[in-house]
Each structure stands twice: as structure tokens, then as C-alpha cells.
Design a protein around this motif. Sequence first.
Motif: not given
Length: 187
Positions: A120-138
Amino acid sequence: MHYMVTDRSGANMIIEIAEGKLKIYPKAGNAVMTNDPSYESMLKIYDYYKEKDLARNMPGSPHSVDRFMRATGWLEQISPDKMDTIINLVPGKDFAMQVRMSVLSVMRTLSTPFAISTERNPENSTTLWRGISDLKNNIMMFDLAGSPSTVWVDLNKIDFSQGERALSLSDGGIKQGDVTRQFTPVQ
């Protein structure tokens, strides 16, 4: 297309390429971006919602404008302090982990559900992963939508003196928590 570059001080640059033109938007502190519309347009829409009290009137569709508003609205409400009422739920009872988990919880509210149909909405694709980069603490943190756990890597505990090399976590098992010591060299 949007891309964000952040340094250890927390300064961000949102880089936008649209219609063959490059635009750069410096942003201190929390920064949010989505694909569409232009960043300048998004900021105007944000100003509209801000006047309506974004904390109480967050739009909820999967459209990028709504996701931008929800991300911004939630990030504005996250406590900048250690919360005694929840720190016992945080791995290691660590404030930096509380912050990372707070950001991850916001990202989860913005994600498109796992295995959603796009008919129904081809632009609405599944989120496969999320990532966070904590640059202060590596610390690099990953949350895979198809896995029941979140993992992180402490870059301070990896020996980079040997130069570039490939490491893997792909042994077929479900990982959780700090996986820094679970990497194996790729042959």
C-alpha cells in the motif's frame, strides 16, 4: 539526501544534497534529520509545531515530517540528568548508558515496524536496525529489529594498533549486551 557529521564536542553538520545543490546546516546539541522535505522546510514545519506545544501535539504517521517532529519532540523532553527512578534498569547503572538508551528508545518510536508490507505504501519500508555512536565514550550501539536484544561495542577495548583487519560477530547466535570481546578475526 541528508547526511550528518558530528564531532566529539557535540557540534553537528547536516549536509543536504538536493537538486544538484549542496547545503550545510550547522547545529549544536541534539540534531534530527529525515529524508524529505528539505531541511530548511523541515525547520519551518518544526516552528509551526513548536508553537502548538510539540510535547503535547506530536504527529504520528510514518511520513518523514511526522518522524522528524516526534524525534525532535521526544529529544527535547529527555532528562539531561541521571534519573534515580530508572537508573536501576540501566546496564551498569551508568548515566552514559541511560543517555544512549534514552536516544535508542526515541529511535524505536520512529521506526517502521518489522516485516511491514509495502504494497500500500512502497516508501514505507521496514526499519532493519538502529545505531547509536557515543563519540564521547567511544561506544557503538546497535539494535537489530529482528533480534530480541541490543548490543554494543566499547571501542576503547579494541586493539587498533595492528592496523586494518576484519572482525565478525556472525557465529549464528543471538548476541546481547557488550559484545566487544566476542569478535573473531575473519580469515
